[in-house]
Motif scaffolding. Structure first.
Motif, short mmCIF file in Angstrom:
data_model
loop_
_atom_site.label_atom_id
_atom_site.label_comp_id
_atom_site.label_asym_id
_atom_site.label_seq_id
_atom_site.Cartn_x
_atom_site.Cartn_y
_atom_site.Cartn_z
N UNK A 198 41.73 43.64 35.26
CA UNK A 198 40.52 42.98 35.76
C UNK A 198 40.68 42.72 37.25
N UNK A 199 39.57 42.73 37.95
CA UNK A 199 39.58 42.42 39.37
C UNK A 199 38.31 41.64 39.68
N UNK A 200 38.48 40.39 40.08
CA UNK A 200 37.34 39.53 40.38
C UNK A 200 37.24 39.31 41.88
N UNK A 201 36.05 39.56 42.39
CA UNK A 201 35.80 39.38 43.83
C UNK A 201 35.11 38.05 44.06
N UNK A 202 35.54 37.37 45.11
CA UNK A 202 34.92 36.09 45.46
C UNK A 202 34.85 35.93 46.97
N UNK A 203 34.02 34.99 47.40
CA UNK A 203 33.86 34.75 48.82
C UNK A 203 32.61 35.42 49.35
N UNK A 204 32.52 35.49 50.65
CA UNK A 204 31.34 36.05 51.31
C UNK A 204 31.44 37.57 51.35
N UNK A 205 31.32 38.17 50.19
CA UNK A 205 31.56 39.61 50.06
C UNK A 205 30.32 40.43 50.34
N UNK A 206 29.15 39.82 50.35
CA UNK A 206 27.94 40.57 50.63
C UNK A 206 27.41 41.25 49.38
N UNK A 207 26.72 42.37 49.61
CA UNK A 207 26.16 43.13 48.50
C UNK A 207 27.17 44.17 48.05
N UNK A 208 27.65 44.04 46.81
CA UNK A 208 28.66 44.96 46.30
C UNK A 208 28.02 46.27 45.89
N UNK A 209 28.59 47.35 46.34
CA UNK A 209 28.12 48.68 45.97
C UNK A 209 29.12 49.32 45.01
N UNK A 210 29.93 50.23 45.49
CA UNK A 210 30.90 50.89 44.62
C UNK A 210 32.12 49.99 44.37
N UNK A 211 32.66 50.12 43.17
CA UNK A 211 33.91 49.45 42.82
C UNK A 211 34.83 50.50 42.21
N UNK A 212 36.13 50.31 42.36
CA UNK A 212 37.02 51.32 41.83
C UNK A 212 38.44 50.85 41.68
N UNK A 213 39.20 51.71 41.04
CA UNK A 213 40.63 51.47 40.86
C UNK A 213 41.40 52.66 41.42
N UNK A 214 42.44 52.34 42.17
CA UNK A 214 43.35 53.33 42.71
C UNK A 214 44.76 53.01 42.20
N UNK A 215 45.64 53.96 42.32
CA UNK A 215 47.03 53.69 41.97
C UNK A 215 47.96 54.43 42.91
N UNK A 216 49.15 53.87 43.03
CA UNK A 216 50.17 54.48 43.87
C UNK A 216 51.51 54.38 43.18
N UNK A 217 52.07 55.53 42.87
CA UNK A 217 53.40 55.60 42.28
C UNK A 217 54.43 55.73 43.40
N UNK A 218 55.68 55.36 43.13
CA UNK A 218 56.72 55.45 44.16
C UNK A 218 56.82 56.86 44.73
N UNK A 219 56.81 56.97 46.04
CA UNK A 219 56.95 58.26 46.69
C UNK A 219 55.69 59.12 46.69
N UNK A 220 54.60 58.57 46.19
CA UNK A 220 53.36 59.34 46.13
C UNK A 220 52.25 58.64 46.91
N UNK A 221 51.23 59.41 47.21
CA UNK A 221 50.08 58.84 47.91
C UNK A 221 49.19 58.07 46.93
N UNK A 222 48.45 57.12 47.48
CA UNK A 222 47.49 56.39 46.67
C UNK A 222 46.39 57.35 46.23
N UNK A 223 46.00 57.26 44.96
CA UNK A 223 44.98 58.16 44.44
C UNK A 223 43.92 57.38 43.68
N UNK A 224 42.71 57.93 43.68
CA UNK A 224 41.62 57.33 42.94
C UNK A 224 41.83 57.55 41.45
N UNK A 225 41.72 56.49 40.68
CA UNK A 225 41.81 56.58 39.23
C UNK A 225 40.42 56.64 38.62
N UNK A 226 39.57 55.70 39.02
CA UNK A 226 38.21 55.64 38.47
C UNK A 226 37.32 54.86 39.42
#
Length: 123
Positions: A21-49
């Motif tokens: 879960x990821x909850x956003x709070x504060x003066x974030x404005x109008x939320x558009x896209x949301x997503x999850x990325x991951x980064x394994x050791x020694x690898x670049x960060x990649x889009x998961x979903x």
């Protein structure tokens, strides 16, 4: 101040499930896209979903059929249900929120990241 607070990571055996879960709070404005990325050791960060404000989703080929992204706009929260986990899913998972704010009369895009949560899958 904008905060993205992630939860739900942990250690699980292969074939198991976790829900992030990821909850956003504060003066974030109008939320558009949301997503999850991951980064394994020694690898670049990649889009998961990713999920748009209209609910359209996209997934990395490696997680299609196993992971499901969803969002609750009323709670400014994005979720990632991960089933049939594999050792190769082991990584730090980061949520990402893209929003727009009105600044000095102009629409300004913003890009926010969570602090990351560790997901470890044992064989």
């Amino acid at each position: 101040q904008v905060q993205l607070v992630e939860s739900g990571g942990g250690l699980v055996q292969a074939g198991g499930s976790l829900r992030l879960s990821c909850a956003a709070s504060g003066s974030i404005g109008r939320i558009n896209d949301m997503g999850w990325y991951r980064q394994a050791p020694g690898k670049q960060r990649e889009l998961v979903a990713g999920i748009t404000s209209g609910g359209s989703t996209n997934y990395a080929d490696s997680v299609k059929g196993r992971f499901t992204i969803s969002r609750d706009n009323a709670k400014n929260t994005v979720y990632l249900q991960m089933n049939s986990l594999k050792p190769e899913d082991t990584a730090v998972y980061y949520c990402n929120v893209k929003s727009t704010i009105l600044l000095w009369g102009r629409v300004s895009p913003k890009d926010y990241w969570g602090q990351g949560t560790q997901v470890s899958v044992s064989s």
